[in-house]
Design an enzyme around this catalytic site. Structure first.
Site, PDB file in Angstrom:
ATOM      1  CG  MET A 126      36.809  51.219  46.434  1.00 37.81           C
ATOM      2  SD  MET A 126      36.959  52.857  47.158  1.00 37.81           S
ATOM      3  CE  MET A 126      36.907  53.033  48.672  1.00 37.81           C
ATOM      4  CB  ALA A 127      32.677  46.188  48.908  1.00 32.38           C
ATOM      5  N   GLY A 128      30.649  48.738  46.392  1.00 27.62           N
ATOM      6  CA  GLY A 128      29.586  49.280  46.792  1.00 27.62           C
ATOM      7  C   GLY A 128      28.605  49.252  46.672  1.00 27.62           C
ATOM      8  CE  LYS A 185      36.469  45.581  49.025  1.00 22.60           C
ATOM      9  NZ  LYS A 185      37.277  44.942  47.623  1.00 22.60           N
ATOM     10  CG  ASP A 201      33.711  42.318  48.644  1.00 23.03           C
ATOM     11  OD1 ASP A 201      34.011  40.594  48.907  1.00 23.03           O
ATOM     12  OD2 ASP A 201      33.982  42.277  47.267  1.00 23.03           O
ATOM     13  CB  VAL A 244      29.295  53.062  39.901  1.00 23.73           C
ATOM     14  CG1 VAL A 244      28.981  52.027  39.628  1.00 23.73           C
ATOM     15  CG2 VAL A 244      28.621  53.937  41.022  1.00 23.73           C
TER      16      VAL A 244
END
Length: 291
Positions: A100-102, A11, A137, A96
């Site tokens: 970006m909500a990995g 995201k 998230d 990572v």
């Protein structure tokens, strides 16, 4: 053995505002979240052993109880008395510690997989309620698409989809402590300028990419950029390459730029790779949910 293969999508934040701080230390936010095309790939297999086996292509990632995939399974195992375990083959492509909500999207996909493999028949709302126990998230990563996130990020409202465009994503070789960023935001050192979240929503309602881009804003930039000026350097480079607008995602350090023209996006990617301020430079697009 029965397996499911999933794409855990990243995201970006089209807008991020912090509107308050709770006594427990959590922050109330108003964010516009958008799923993009970059994804991690998970193959989750149900196994008879009471174990969580995780393999990944990145050797520095934890594959034990410190991994959100592990925590997602243990959460559901305890709640639903699941017998057996899971084997997870994780291929990481989302940068990572990038904002970006990995990790959150991997956890969300794991919840989806467990729901299917163990035939729990849970609805999306139930999965989202479980997800918030893993991170703010995670519920959004279950919902996906374009959404307004409020509360600590778990109160979600689906919005009109983001207009299609090309997105250049660049992550410099630094890691940002989200905890430290919020602590600095709470101090008197930062004079907060709030972004126009409602203006972004108006642009989405009109389907106007340029209006959305013109209203983009991230309150955390006011903290993170002074600590890591390379973030602003990458932003300015994207704008000079023809981005409609560019912004830091989450607490950073990833920067994204929106492009209407694919050739300009490709030229920007080539320029940033040559300049080497960013370790990872991708071109992706908007991922919207068909409803």
């Amino acid at each position: 053995m029965e397996s499911v293969k999933l794409r855990a999508r990243a995201k970006i934040n089209l807008g991020l505002d912090v509107v308050g701080r709770r006594e427990n230390g959590y922050h109330d936010v108003r964010m516009i979240m958008q799923t993009v095309g970059i994804y991690d790939r998970l193959i989750v297999t149900k196994i008879p052993e009471n174990e969580v086996r995780i393999r990944t292509n990145l050797g520095f990632l934890p594959v034990n109880e410190n991994n959100l995939i592990y925590k997602a399974f243990k959460l559901m195992q305890e709640k639903y008395n699941l017998e057996g375990g899971i084997d997870v083959d994780l291929k990481k492509f989302i940068p990572v510690s990038a904002g970006m909500a990995g990790g959150s999207t991997d956890a969300a996909s794991t919840l989806f997989a467990i729901n299917k493999l163990f035939n729990l028949k849970l609805g999306m709302k139930q999965l989202m309620e479980l997800g918030v126990n893993l991170g703010a998230d995670v519920p959004y990563c279950i919902l996906r698409g374009t959404a307004l996130a409020e509360g600590i990020g778990e109160e979600l409202t689906s919005l009109k989809p983001m207009p299609n465009c090309h997105i250049v994503i660049a992550k410099p070789p630094i890691s940002v402590s989200t905890k430290l960023v919020y602590e600095k935001l709470d101090s008197d050192e930062v004079e907060i300028v709030h972004p126009d979240i409602d203006g972004i929503i108006e642009g989405l309602n009109k389907g106007d990419l340029y209006e959305v881009a013109s209203k983009m804003g991230n309150v955390l930039e006011q903290v993170t950029i002074p600590m890591y000026p390379v973030i602003d350097t990458i932003k300015q480079d994207m704008l000079e390459c023809g981005a409609i607008n560019a912004m830091m995602s989450g607490s950073g350090p990833t920067v994204f730029g929106l492009f209407e023209d694919e050739e300009r996006a490709l030229a920007c990617q080539a320029f940033l790779r040559e300049k080497k301020d960013a370790r990872h430079v991708y071109i992706t697009d908007v991922f919207n949910i068909v409803k």
